[in-house]
Design a protein around this motif. Structure first.
Motif, short mmCIF file in Angstrom:
data_model
loop_
_atom_site.label_atom_id
_atom_site.label_comp_id
_atom_site.label_asym_id
_atom_site.label_seq_id
_atom_site.Cartn_x
_atom_site.Cartn_y
_atom_site.Cartn_z
N LEU A 10 -21.52 -7.09 3.04
CA LEU A 10 -21.28 -8.54 3.02
C LEU A 10 -19.89 -8.88 2.51
CD1 LEU A 10 -24.65 -9.70 1.36
CD2 LEU A 10 -24.12 -9.59 3.80
N GLU A 11 -19.33 -9.95 3.06
CA GLU A 11 -18.12 -10.56 2.52
C GLU A 11 -18.54 -11.97 2.10
OE1 GLU A 11 -14.77 -9.93 5.50
OE2 GLU A 11 -16.50 -9.08 6.50
N VAL A 12 -18.51 -12.21 0.81
CA VAL A 12 -19.02 -13.48 0.30
C VAL A 12 -17.87 -14.34 -0.21
CG1 VAL A 12 -20.69 -14.54 -1.26
CG2 VAL A 12 -21.04 -12.18 -0.48
N LEU A 158 -13.01 -17.19 -4.00
CA LEU A 158 -12.98 -15.74 -4.22
C LEU A 158 -13.67 -15.12 -3.04
CD1 LEU A 158 -14.09 -15.16 -7.91
CD2 LEU A 158 -11.77 -15.20 -6.95
N GLU A 159 -13.15 -14.00 -2.57
CA GLU A 159 -13.92 -13.23 -1.60
C GLU A 159 -14.42 -11.98 -2.31
OE1 GLU A 159 -12.42 -12.76 2.40
OE2 GLU A 159 -13.49 -10.87 2.65
N VAL A 160 -15.74 -11.82 -2.30
CA VAL A 160 -16.37 -10.65 -2.90
C VAL A 160 -16.84 -9.77 -1.74
CG1 VAL A 160 -18.26 -9.83 -4.36
CG2 VAL A 160 -17.12 -12.00 -4.90
N VAL A 161 -16.28 -8.58 -1.62
CA VAL A 161 -16.62 -7.70 -0.49
C VAL A 161 -17.45 -6.53 -0.99
CG1 VAL A 161 -15.69 -6.28 1.39
CG2 VAL A 161 -14.42 -8.30 0.61
N THR A 162 -18.59 -6.28 -0.34
CA THR A 162 -19.41 -5.13 -0.75
C THR A 162 -19.13 -3.93 0.14
OG1 THR A 162 -21.32 -5.31 0.74
CG2 THR A 162 -21.30 -6.78 -1.17
N SER A 201 -21.68 -11.60 7.34
CA SER A 201 -22.58 -10.44 7.25
C SER A 201 -22.21 -9.41 8.30
CB SER A 201 -24.03 -10.87 7.49
OG SER A 201 -24.36 -11.95 6.67
N ASN A 202 -21.88 -8.22 7.85
CA ASN A 202 -21.56 -7.13 8.78
C ASN A 202 -22.78 -6.25 8.94
OD1 ASN A 202 -18.33 -7.19 9.01
ND2 ASN A 202 -18.99 -7.78 6.94
N ILE A 203 -23.13 -5.96 10.18
CA ILE A 203 -24.33 -5.16 10.38
C ILE A 203 -24.16 -4.22 11.56
CG2 ILE A 203 -25.35 -7.16 11.59
CD1 ILE A 203 -28.11 -5.83 10.68
N SER A 204 -24.61 -2.97 11.35
CA SER A 204 -24.58 -1.99 12.45
C SER A 204 -25.80 -1.10 12.35
CB SER A 204 -23.31 -1.14 12.35
OG SER A 204 -23.36 -0.33 11.19
N LEU A 205 -26.08 -0.39 13.45
CA LEU A 205 -27.09 0.66 13.42
C LEU A 205 -26.33 1.97 13.28
CD1 LEU A 205 -29.37 -0.51 16.37
CD2 LEU A 205 -29.66 -0.93 13.91
#
Ligand SMILES: Nc1ncnc2c1ncn2[C@@H]1O[C@H](COP(=O)(O)OP(=O)(O)OP(=O)(O)O)[C@@H](O)[C@H]1O
Ligand SMILES: [Mg+2]
Ligand SMILES: [Mg+2]
Length: 480
Positions: A10-12, A158-162, A201-205
């Motif tokens: 996630l990038e929040v 703020l950008e909080v990147v996981t 939201s970044n999502i991949s398989l």
């Protein structure tokens, strides 16, 4: 369910909306109820010839957040220009951070899918200015025209990147809930304000490219969009269609995501250091900001368990929102802490959620009074629930109600001992069939008699106490 083939990061974007002024100018941040374009000035409108002046307090808040997320604070931090042309940003570049962000390498603990505590790594925390807000006539992909409101332009973000450590939509949601909770503890953020938190939201398989679903503002929305993406990407894979790296939009009304652009169409932002702002040595600020950090949720939860001897589950529930935690402590100081924990975590919170009311609408004095009545036996537990519900149902009425008033008006005072005993004697006499059943070994028959006692006392007897008295009476009459 933990999904082994799902990868989410996630990038929040978090608005530091408790600051009084914007990031690079003196415009007020209290624009939420104001007409469009009334909280602007030449600086946040990006007019030629203006220069940014950095809000020191914003940097302090950013360090506070980065520290709370256990990041390493960089010795020096620097702003960059991220160049793009879009009407939400009139000067055609966003002042943001790139190399040398405020914080690198942190973590947040969440409850994972398997119920165990799980660490989600934070890649970085960086500062940037918020763009303006586009209001589309209709949906973003079909709007005939859009309007732009620059009130938000220049707000501190703020950008909080996981790291891609999340494995399911539900974990993504727990992460966001936990992050919001921490931000509210830090007193830098009000999550109730419009646009306070926006999530990419970044999502991949596993083995596939990622899709990035941009700009969702509710935690529930993120959870739903991710669930949709899992189904979509899996079905594409089954049909042999490869996922390409792309940006998607979540259409909340239709509950689907739609593609906006693929990697080939991605912008080249031509990042370069912002020449109008000098690098900042923030290392020197850290000790002071650290010394002022408030107690955070995990620490408070541990302290509640040790100071008040309450169950860990209760401590967790009570600390999951700063307002609830404060309410709990205010009440626990004046009542029995364990009983307080049970009544707030197991009863009051549920009643508040059901009515979508925040806990600060409930009076500490009232809670103390209710707990006192429970302990003294003036009301039964059932009566106490009724008191809480009645108070909540009358919030905002011209004549608000208080616990003693509700007990009086609804006749909830627990029946006097004599009255209960009288009811027990009468019930045992009347329920001759149940008494006979009980005596011939059917222990459950006693429930019928207890039920009769409750009926006779109109629910004002304590069921446990009534049960004990009925047994006593049965023994007494059995001997005779
Ligand atoms: N294979 C993957 N599947 C899902 N998420 C991923 C994967 N690889 C990386 N991510 C996540 O994608 C995000 C990348 O964010 P980052 O801000 O670094 O770059 P970006 O999205 O390319 O840039 P921008 O800020 O312009 O959107 C991170 O949250 C990261 O965890
Ligand atoms: Mg990013
Ligand atoms: Mg991104």
């Amino acid at each position: 369910m933990a999904e082994k083939d799902v990868i989410i990061g996630l990038e929040v974007h978090v608005q530091l909306n408790k600051l009084n002024s914007k990031l690079f100018c003196g415009c007020s941040t209290k624009y939420h109820d104001a007409p469009p374009n009334t909280h602007t000035c030449p600086v946040c409108l990006g007019l030629p010839g203006t220069l940014p002046v950095l809000n020191r307090r914003a940097v302090e808040y950013a360090i506070r957040v980065a520290l709370a997320l256990k990041c390493d604070i960089q010795g020096e931090t620097l702003f960059y220009r991220k160049n793009y042309y879009y009407p939400d940003l009139p000067k055609a570049f966003q002042i943001t951070q790139y190399d040398f962000p405020v914080g690198l390498g942190g973590k947040i603990l969440i409850k994972g899918e398997d119920g165990e505590e799980k660490t989600i790594r934070i890649t970085r925390v960086h500062m940037e200015e918020d763009p303006g807000r586009l209001v589309h006539a209709g949906t973003i992909d079909r709007a005939k025209y859009s309007m732009v409101d620059y009130n938000r332009c220049g707000m501190s973000l703020l950008e909080v990147v996981t790291e891609p450590d999340l494995r399911s939509p539900k974990e993504a949601r727990s992460f966001l809930d936990k992050l919001r909770n921490i931000l509210e503890y830090l007193d830098v953020f009000d999550g109730d304000l419009e646009g306070a938190m926006r999530i990419d939201s970044n999502i991949s398989l596993v083995g596939g490219e990622r899709a990035e679903v941009k700009n969702i503002s509710s935690h529930k929305g993120v959870e739903k969009a991710l669930a949709y993406e899992i189904t979509r990407q899996r079905s594409a894979r089954r049909r042999g269609v490869a996922q390409v790296q792309e940006t998607r939009h979540y259409d909340e009304l239709r509950g689907i995501t739609v593609t906006i652009r693929t990697k080939e169409e991605a912008h080249d932002y031509r990042y370069f250091p912002e020449p109008d702002l000098v690098p900042m040595r923030i290392a020197d600020w850290v000790p002071r900001v650290e010394a002022e950090l408030p107690e955070l949720p995990d620490a408070k939860r541990e302290r509640f368990v040790s100071d008040y001897a309450i169950a860990d589950d209760h401590a967790k529930s009570l600390t999951s929102e700063i307002r609830v935690a404060n309410f709990y402590e205010d009440v626990a100081k004046r009542a029995t802490p364990r009983l307080t924990a049970v009544w707030i975590a197991d009863v009051l919170k549920g009643e508040l959620n059901y009515r979508d009311v925040t806990i600060d609408r409930f009076r500490v004095d009232d809670m103390v009074e209710i707990l006192d009545m429970i302990e003294k036996g003036t009301i039964t537990e059932k009566g106490a629930v009724e008191v809480i519900r009645t108070i909540l149902d009358h919030l905002g009425d011209p004549s608000e109600v208080d616990p003693a008033g509700v007990v009086e008006a609804k006749g909830l005072a627990r029946a006097e001992d004599d009255a209960v005993k009288e009811a027990v004697r009468a019930a045992v006499k009347e329920c001759s069939q149940a008494v006979a059943d009980y005596r011939s070994g059917n222990e459950k028959a006693i429930n019928f008699i207890v039920g009769m006692v409750m009926k006779k006392t109109r629910g004002r007897a304590d069921p446990g106490e009534a049960n004990r008295l009925v047994k006593e009476e049965l023994e007494r009459t059995g001997r005779a």
